[in-house]
Scaffold this active site. Structure first.
Site, PDB file in Angstrom:
ATOM      1  N   TRP A  88      26.528  40.125  67.065  1.00 61.25           N
ATOM      2  CA  TRP A  88      27.401  40.496  66.173  1.00 61.25           C
ATOM      3  C   TRP A  88      28.605  39.761  66.340  1.00 61.25           C
ATOM      4  O   TRP A  88      29.595  39.286  65.585  1.00 61.25           O
ATOM      5  CB  TRP A  88      27.852  41.935  65.955  1.00 61.25           C
ATOM      6  CG  TRP A  88      26.901  42.708  65.194  1.00 61.25           C
ATOM      7  CD1 TRP A  88      25.862  43.288  65.126  1.00 61.25           C
ATOM      8  CD2 TRP A  88      27.149  42.614  63.527  1.00 61.25           C
ATOM      9  NE1 TRP A  88      25.383  43.987  64.052  1.00 61.25           N
ATOM     10  CE2 TRP A  88      26.373  43.669  63.014  1.00 61.25           C
ATOM     11  CE3 TRP A  88      28.273  41.984  62.936  1.00 61.25           C
ATOM     12  CZ2 TRP A  88      26.138  43.686  61.914  1.00 61.25           C
ATOM     13  CZ3 TRP A  88      28.117  42.513  61.339  1.00 61.25           C
ATOM     14  CH2 TRP A  88      27.222  43.362  60.701  1.00 61.25           C
TER      15      TRP A  88
ATOM     16  N   ASN B 174      32.696  52.483  69.109  1.00 57.70           N
ATOM     17  CA  ASN B 174      32.629  51.709  67.993  1.00 57.70           C
ATOM     18  C   ASN B 174      32.205  52.822  66.695  1.00 57.70           C
ATOM     19  O   ASN B 174      32.794  52.327  65.608  1.00 57.70           O
ATOM     20  CB  ASN B 174      31.421  50.781  68.151  1.00 57.70           C
ATOM     21  CG  ASN B 174      31.332  49.788  67.133  1.00 57.70           C
ATOM     22  OD1 ASN B 174      32.413  49.133  66.626  1.00 57.70           O
ATOM     23  ND2 ASN B 174      30.160  49.944  66.375  1.00 57.70           N
TER      24      ASN B 174
ATOM     25  N   TRP C 274      36.741  44.901  60.543  1.00 57.36           N
ATOM     26  CA  TRP C 274      37.734  45.682  59.533  1.00 57.36           C
ATOM     27  C   TRP C 274      37.289  45.283  57.976  1.00 57.36           C
ATOM     28  O   TRP C 274      37.150  46.145  56.890  1.00 57.36           O
ATOM     29  CB  TRP C 274      39.247  45.222  59.648  1.00 57.36           C
ATOM     30  CG  TRP C 274      39.620  46.356  60.645  1.00 57.36           C
ATOM     31  CD1 TRP C 274      39.945  46.278  62.116  1.00 57.36           C
ATOM     32  CD2 TRP C 274      40.351  47.676  60.149  1.00 57.36           C
ATOM     33  NE1 TRP C 274      40.554  47.417  62.420  1.00 57.36           N
ATOM     34  CE2 TRP C 274      40.552  48.102  61.440  1.00 57.36           C
ATOM     35  CE3 TRP C 274      40.269  48.451  58.876  1.00 57.36           C
ATOM     36  CZ2 TRP C 274      41.108  49.560  61.528  1.00 57.36           C
ATOM     37  CZ3 TRP C 274      40.958  49.349  59.189  1.00 57.36           C
ATOM     38  CH2 TRP C 274      41.331  50.440  60.250  1.00 57.36           C
TER      39      TRP C 274
ATOM     40  N   GLU D 155      24.124  43.392  69.221  1.00 61.91           N
ATOM     41  CA  GLU D 155      25.342  43.709  69.289  1.00 61.91           C
ATOM     42  C   GLU D 155      26.642  42.475  69.923  1.00 61.91           C
ATOM     43  O   GLU D 155      27.422  42.053  69.400  1.00 61.91           O
ATOM     44  CB  GLU D 155      25.888  44.848  70.180  1.00 61.91           C
ATOM     45  CG  GLU D 155      25.374  45.972  69.509  1.00 61.91           C
ATOM     46  CD  GLU D 155      25.878  46.409  68.275  1.00 61.91           C
ATOM     47  OE1 GLU D 155      26.950  46.171  67.953  1.00 61.91           O
ATOM     48  OE2 GLU D 155      25.114  46.972  67.326  1.00 61.91           O
TER      49      GLU D 155
ATOM     50  N   TRP E 181      45.608  48.775  46.358  1.00 64.66           N
ATOM     51  CA  TRP E 181      45.801  49.359  47.729  1.00 64.66           C
ATOM     52  C   TRP E 181      47.160  50.170  47.495  1.00 64.66           C
ATOM     53  O   TRP E 181      48.139  49.630  46.662  1.00 64.66           O
ATOM     54  CB  TRP E 181      45.983  48.362  48.900  1.00 64.66           C
ATOM     55  CG  TRP E 181      44.836  47.412  49.166  1.00 64.66           C
ATOM     56  CD1 TRP E 181      44.834  46.056  48.749  1.00 64.66           C
ATOM     57  CD2 TRP E 181      43.881  47.915  49.573  1.00 64.66           C
ATOM     58  NE1 TRP E 181      43.586  45.684  49.044  1.00 64.66           N
ATOM     59  CE2 TRP E 181      42.795  46.865  49.604  1.00 64.66           C
ATOM     60  CE3 TRP E 181      43.257  49.054  50.089  1.00 64.66           C
ATOM     61  CZ2 TRP E 181      41.495  46.799  50.000  1.00 64.66           C
ATOM     62  CZ3 TRP E 181      41.615  49.175  50.686  1.00 64.66           C
ATOM     63  CH2 TRP E 181      41.045  47.827  50.542  1.00 64.66           C
TER      64      TRP E 181
ATOM     65  N   TRP F 210      43.313  47.186  54.232  1.00 65.77           N
ATOM     66  CA  TRP F 210      42.699  47.021  55.445  1.00 65.77           C
ATOM     67  C   TRP F 210      43.399  46.229  56.641  1.00 65.77           C
ATOM     68  O   TRP F 210      43.101  46.408  57.913  1.00 65.77           O
ATOM     69  CB  TRP F 210      41.183  46.458  55.410  1.00 65.77           C
ATOM     70  CG  TRP F 210      41.064  45.097  54.772  1.00 65.77           C
ATOM     71  CD1 TRP F 210      40.931  44.905  53.504  1.00 65.77           C
ATOM     72  CD2 TRP F 210      41.361  43.925  55.590  1.00 65.77           C
ATOM     73  NE1 TRP F 210      40.975  43.459  53.265  1.00 65.77           N
ATOM     74  CE2 TRP F 210      41.262  43.066  54.626  1.00 65.77           C
ATOM     75  CE3 TRP F 210      41.560  43.631  56.852  1.00 65.77           C
ATOM     76  CZ2 TRP F 210      41.184  41.415  54.821  1.00 65.77           C
ATOM     77  CZ3 TRP F 210      41.365  42.167  57.080  1.00 65.77           C
ATOM     78  CH2 TRP F 210      41.648  41.071  56.054  1.00 65.77           C
TER      79      TRP F 210
END
Length: 485
Positions: A285, A348, A389, A282, A313, A366
């Site tokens: 990440w 998360n 995102w 993580e 969208w 988004w």
DNA sequence: CCATTATTGTC
DNA sequence: ACAATAATG
């Protein structure tokens, strides 16, 4: 070694590294033997630097306060300047007669071009300007594929990261700082008005968090000793929530990733290899997000995958507001959005659920979600927020071959089995038996009545039907693939 | 027969 | 990751 100009000051420019420990630039400043001018600049003027969100500003206020105190105990005053960083540094250089500057590198095109300008300003006058790696364990531009390309998928990035060798050990805090003594003009924190007033929404956030290096250090220690061992199995459960909560501390550099990497791996006696690796992954990440930001500076505004540039969208203010306020009628989504509003943070697992819901169920862009998170998260990170995102939207760096649509009912049943998370943040449902919490509209009328719930009055009816929304999202994906006339 | 579990295709 | 389908018992 002779230090020819040991009486002229060096500027230590703090940015996203508000710490004394494992701060390479600070160590450099300390070992130079020069008097140190410590400065933080609030820059909302320079181009392509994203203005901070409101929750981050709250955090930064307290973090700077704490950092100034830390420096003060070492005799050093933290100077506060505002305006374009190039101007502020030039002014500080004149005010103090500094002939050197140092900082820890930051990432993002706006930030890097400011830093390059300032480095040039010093070099042009034959002065020293040094930058150090402190925010990330491997420089994002140096992690490359075999064909010298940036990575677009996490797993190979992780493998390469490991091949590049373990991160260096953290540096100790400098034993002493030699402070610059002369008066230098400084803003006050109050000048910056980082704290909310009308209304003051920060009270519930302040109950949860203590910004600053010493709190970060304590939290890390406590987490490593107690909960790291359960990370691989418990990390997906927002109810008990055994995550480390270090993200805002990392965001502002109150603790370094090097320190955390080594603390994690040193935990051999309490946590097994699996738990340690999953947690370390993580941390990486975060590095991957910066890697993406470095290669794609418009990560927060443009689709990483241009195949989505034609995605239709929707624009729907009412739906966006229902999502932001936690009034979608899907308890797991509403619990997450309310946790965010109340505490400045969200587990998360739930971030993925609410993100998927905004993008796939409501078909909202988004970027709307990314902006809301940026404004409300205390850990809002310029790289991780857009990267995550885009991942959840399906527009980002994701290896999944299918269009990921989370089912908010299944997710609640799977990860909030006992309903403790939903009950905590959606108290109007707390008397409903656990088995109905994921989808209260399916509860028998008698159970709703017993729990004092009137759907549409005490708690919203779902704003979209899951099955219909799912089909609509898949149809939109198809439509975006049709060649344009 | 139904409910639970395993498999597989998709995006 | 989900959901349709198949298999199990």
């Amino acid at each position: 070694m002779t230090k020819e100009n040991s009486n002229t000051p060096i500027i230590m420019w703090f940015r996203q590294d508000l710490r004394i420990h494992d701060n390479p630039a600070l160590n450099h400043a300390a070992s130079s033997g020069k008097p140190i001018v410590a400065v933080f600049i609030h820059d909302e003027i320079s181009p392509n630097i994203r203005p901070m969100g409101a929750a981050q500003k709250w955090w930064l206020h307290h973090s700077l306060e704490s950092h100034a105190n830390e420096l003060e105990t070492r005799g050093c005053k933290l100077i506060l300047k505002s305006g374009a960083a190039t101007d502020a540094i030039a002014q500080l250089k004149t005010e103090t007669g500094a002939d050197a500057i140092c900082w820890n590198r930051r990432y993002g095109d706006g930030e890097q071009s400011v830093d390059a300008d300032i480095k040039q300003m010093f070099k042009d006058e034959g002065l020293e300007a040094k930058s150090f790696a402190g925010h990330l364990m491997h420089e994002p531009s140096l992690v490359r594929t075999g064909s010298d390309m940036p990575y677009r998928v996490y797993t190979p990035f992780w493998k390469k990261f490991c091949e590049m060798g373990p991160p260096r050990a953290p540096y100790p805090a400098p034993e002493q700082l030699k402070p610059h003594q002369d008066q230098v003009s400084s803003d006050t924190l109050e000048d910056w008005k980082f704290l909310p007033t009308k209304p003051d929404w920060s009270k519930t956030i302040a109950e949860q968090w203590t910004p600053g290096e010493s709190a970060a250090t304590e939290r890390a220690k406590a987490y490593m000793a107690a909960d790291l061992r359960a990370y691989d199995t418990a990390r997906d459960l927002p109810g008990p929530d055994r995550t480390s909560k270090l993200s805002p501390h990392l965001r502002f550099g109150e603790i370094s990733p090097y320190t955390l990497w080594h603390q994690c791996h040193d935990q051999r006696h309490t946590a097994d290899a699996k738990a340690r690796e999953v947690w370390a992954k993580e941390l990486v990440w975060r590095e991957f997000s910066y890697h993406l930001l470095q290669e794609w500076p418009h990560l927060r505004s443009e689709n990483f995958n241009p195949k989505f540039d034609n995605f239709p969208w929707d624009r729907n203010e009412a739906a966006l507001e229902a999502w932001q306020r936690g009034q979608t009628g899907y308890p797991i989504v509403d619990a997450g959005m309310r946790q965010l509003w109340k505490t400045g943070w969200m587990h998360n697992r739930v971030r993925m659920i609410v993100g998927s819901f905004l993008v796939k169920h409501l078909l909202l862009d988004w970027r709307e979600g990314e902006s809301w998170f940026w404004d409300t998260l205390v850990d809002g990170d310029p790289a991780a927020n857009p990267a995550q995102w885009q991942w959840v939207a399906g527009t980002g760096a994701d290896a999944a071959p299918y269009f990921r649509i989370f089912n908010p009912i299944l997710q609640a049943e799977k990860f909030d089995k006992d309903g403790s998370y939903i009950k905590r943040y959606v108290p109007e449902l707390s008397d409903l038996p656990t088995q109905y919490l994921a989808a209260p509209w399916d509860a028998p009328a008698t159970e709703l009545k017993k729990a004092g719930i009137v759907l549409g009055e005490t708690y919203p009816k779902p704003i979209v039907d899951h099955k219909e929304a799912r089909e609509r999202a898949l149809a939109a994906l198809q439509a975006s693939k049709e060649p344009k006339e």
